[in-house]
Write a protein that holds these residues in place. Structure first.
Motif, PDB file in Angstrom:
ATOM      1  N   UNK A  66      20.280   0.921  40.609  1.00 41.38           N
ATOM      2  CA  UNK A  66      19.866  -0.456  40.622  1.00 41.38           C
ATOM      3  C   UNK A  66      20.283  -1.408  41.855  1.00 41.38           C
ATOM      4  N   UNK A  67      20.070  -2.612  41.798  1.00 45.59           N
ATOM      5  CA  UNK A  67      19.991  -3.447  42.796  1.00 45.59           C
ATOM      6  C   UNK A  67      21.147  -4.782  42.607  1.00 45.59           C
ATOM      7  N   UNK A  68      22.185  -4.110  41.603  1.00 47.23           N
ATOM      8  CA  UNK A  68      23.153  -4.913  41.290  1.00 47.23           C
ATOM      9  C   UNK A  68      24.491  -4.009  40.906  1.00 47.23           C
ATOM     10  N   UNK A  69      25.770  -4.221  41.533  1.00 49.44           N
ATOM     11  CA  UNK A  69      26.718  -3.225  41.102  1.00 49.44           C
ATOM     12  C   UNK A  69      27.015  -3.123  39.577  1.00 49.44           C
ATOM     13  N   UNK A  70      26.876  -4.010  38.910  1.00 48.48           N
ATOM     14  CA  UNK A  70      27.166  -4.090  37.426  1.00 48.48           C
ATOM     15  C   UNK A  70      26.278  -2.947  36.672  1.00 48.48           C
ATOM     16  N   UNK A  71      25.162  -2.962  36.922  1.00 49.74           N
ATOM     17  CA  UNK A  71      24.039  -2.096  36.058  1.00 49.74           C
ATOM     18  C   UNK A  71      24.514  -0.723  36.677  1.00 49.74           C
ATOM     19  N   UNK A  72      24.668  -0.563  37.916  1.00 50.88           N
ATOM     20  CA  UNK A  72      24.958   0.706  38.403  1.00 50.88           C
ATOM     21  C   UNK A  72      26.218   1.492  37.704  1.00 50.88           C
ATOM     22  N   UNK A  73      27.429   0.427  37.701  1.00 52.17           N
ATOM     23  CA  UNK A  73      28.607   0.847  36.977  1.00 52.17           C
ATOM     24  C   UNK A  73      28.225   1.333  35.366  1.00 52.17           C
ATOM     25  N   UNK A  74      27.282   0.552  34.859  1.00 51.64           N
ATOM     26  CA  UNK A  74      27.024   0.813  33.380  1.00 51.64           C
ATOM     27  C   UNK A  74      26.287   2.296  33.246  1.00 51.64           C
ATOM     28  N   UNK A  75      25.592   2.524  34.241  1.00 54.80           N
ATOM     29  CA  UNK A  75      24.730   3.923  34.520  1.00 54.80           C
ATOM     30  C   UNK A  75      25.571   5.047  34.831  1.00 54.80           C
ATOM     31  N   UNK A  76      26.588   4.765  35.080  1.00 55.58           N
ATOM     32  CA  UNK A  76      27.658   5.968  35.695  1.00 55.58           C
ATOM     33  C   UNK A  76      27.456   7.100  34.465  1.00 55.58           C
ATOM     34  N   UNK A  77      27.362   8.110  35.028  1.00 54.58           N
ATOM     35  CA  UNK A  77      27.523   9.638  33.934  1.00 54.58           C
ATOM     36  C   UNK A  77      26.103   9.637  33.513  1.00 54.58           C
TER      37      UNK A  77
END
Ligand code: HEM
Length: 390
Positions: A66-77
């Motif tokens: 993603x291009x923002x850290x919140x989405x990247x975090x939500x997608x972890x795993x």
């Protein structure tokens, strides 16, 4: 070693998202990789460089797509946002229900549904192609596949759009979409086998979890990925099919004369207008690309469309030609994350192209309306003013 060329282009500005390919072409001519400080990213622009990067997951990691850290975090795993070896079993669970064998039983039903829908629209004489076909058809197919019933069916389009939109940078579109994407996430965390229709693939995923074939608690995540990755993209692809065949009636005629061109025609639709406009990776080390260096920890913007129109790879790349059959287009990605749902997407799209080419001689359309979106590029409205039957 040199640094890459720089451009002040913002990939996510409204005017760029509405018509990205000319902007991406300029970037492609300035270099295979271009630093974009205004998008906080390095864009990959040429066919070979994009394909090599997608294959090289050790240097170009999916832990940030993603291009923002919140989405990247939500997608972890998740499968989408992991690298091998974590990625390997997650992907196996995702693809099991989307394999050619698993999909074999769906083909007849999908073809009949597409043909019935197109026949009714042709009989009507004029219709809104996105609402009445591009949205309705994949929503029904995915809803039936997963076994959605009732209220959830009505939320799928909003949820699917939001799941893609939140992958953009933290702009207004992203901020407004987070609560909607959250509804999808919450539903997938709570859904049980009993909520899904008997005999559906969704129910099968829960059965697999109950048998211990996939880890406990993963069934909901798999359904989340099907919806997040499989709705907005397919809606875009089917809208593009209608618009491109309306604009190129000679190409529709070719498919009608030679139905074996249907798969090639869909490959060309995908090459010409990729549903996924931009997608992320992150570099794990300093990476050299054709004599320039991209630093470790850099956000990468993969421009599938720029690669698909690269004249270094395709002759006359801006021409839409169903006979070209670009089987190696980049629109499904490449490498370990290459689209897990492409078999289903192809079933749907081939069925629509078959029905259109069989029943429609020519479509007279009004202007297509587009709305800027962060990741998926699709047509929002396309009035078909007149259908000249085949
Ligand atoms: C024309 C329609 C579609 C397009 C253009 C498309 C495009 C893509 C692309 C570009 C990727 C690669 C992402 C990456 O490299 O990180 C991808 C992955 C994926 N797609 Fe699709 N997709 C489509 C339809 C579908 C459908 C119908 C489904 C499922 C029902 C689906 C499920 C997935 C999943 C689960 C992944 C992740 C695979 C992994 O992480 O290994 N897609 N898709």
């Amino acid at each position: 070693m040199r640094t890459p060329p720089t451009s002040d282009l913002d990939l996510f500005a409204d005017e760029v998202l509405l018509d990205p390919l000319p902007f991406h072409a300029e970037l492609r001519e300035s270099g295979p990789v271009v630093h974009l400080p205004n998008s906080d990213a390095y864009a990959l622009t040429r066919y070979d460089v994009i394909r090599d990067a997608l294959a090289d997951w050790e240097s170009f990691s999916s832990t940030s797509i993603a291009f923002n850290p919140t989405a990247d975090q939500a997608l972890t795993g998740t499968s989408l946002a992991s690298d091998p070896p974590v990625h390997t079993p997650l992907r196996a669970a995702l693809t099991e229900n989307l394999s050619p064998r698993a999909l074999r039983g769906l083909k007849g039903g999908i073809e009949a549904k597409a043909d019935g829908l197109v026949a009714a629209l042709v009989a009507q004489g004029s219709f809104e192609a996105v609402d009445a076909l591009a949205r309705v058809f994949p929503l029904e197919v995915v809803a039936d596949l997963i076994g959605f019933t009732g209220r959830v069916r009505d939320s799928m389009l909003r949820w699917g759009q939001a799941a893609m939109q939140v992958l953009g940078p933290m702009n207004r579109r992203t901020a407004e979409s987070f609560p909607v994407a959250g509804e999808l996430y919450a539903w997938c965390s709570e859904v049980t086998a009993d909520d899904l229709a008997e005999g559906s693939v969704g129910r099968g995923i829960f059965d697999a979890e109950a048998r211990g074939d996939i880890p406990a608690g993963t069934a909901g995540h798999i359904i989340h990925q099907y919806l997040g990755a499989g709705v907005d993209t397919t809606v875009a692809a089917i809208g593009n099919i209608v618009a491109l065949f309306a604009a190129h009636p000679d190409q529709l005629r070719e498919v009608r004369a030679e139905p074996s061109l249907i798969p090639a025609a869909f490959n060309e639709v995908l090459r010409y207008w990729p549903p996924v406009n931009v997608w992320g990776r992150i570099t794990t080390r300093d990476v050299e690309i054709e004599g320039v260096v991209v630093p470790a920890g850099a956000r990468i913007a993969v421009l599938f469309g720029a690669g698909n129109r690269d004249p270094r790879h395709y002759d006359d790349p801006d021409a839409f030609l169903v006979g070209r059959n670009p089987v190696d287009h980049l629109s499904f990605g490449y490498g370990p994350h290459g689209c897990a749902g492409q078999g289903l997407a192809r079933l749907e799209a081939h069925a629509v192209i078959r029905a259109l080419s069989r029943r429609v001689g020519r479509l007279v359309v009004g202007p297509e309306v587009r709305v800027p979106a962060n990741i998926t590029r699709s047509i929002d409205r396309l009035p078909v003013l007149e259908v000249i039957p085949a």
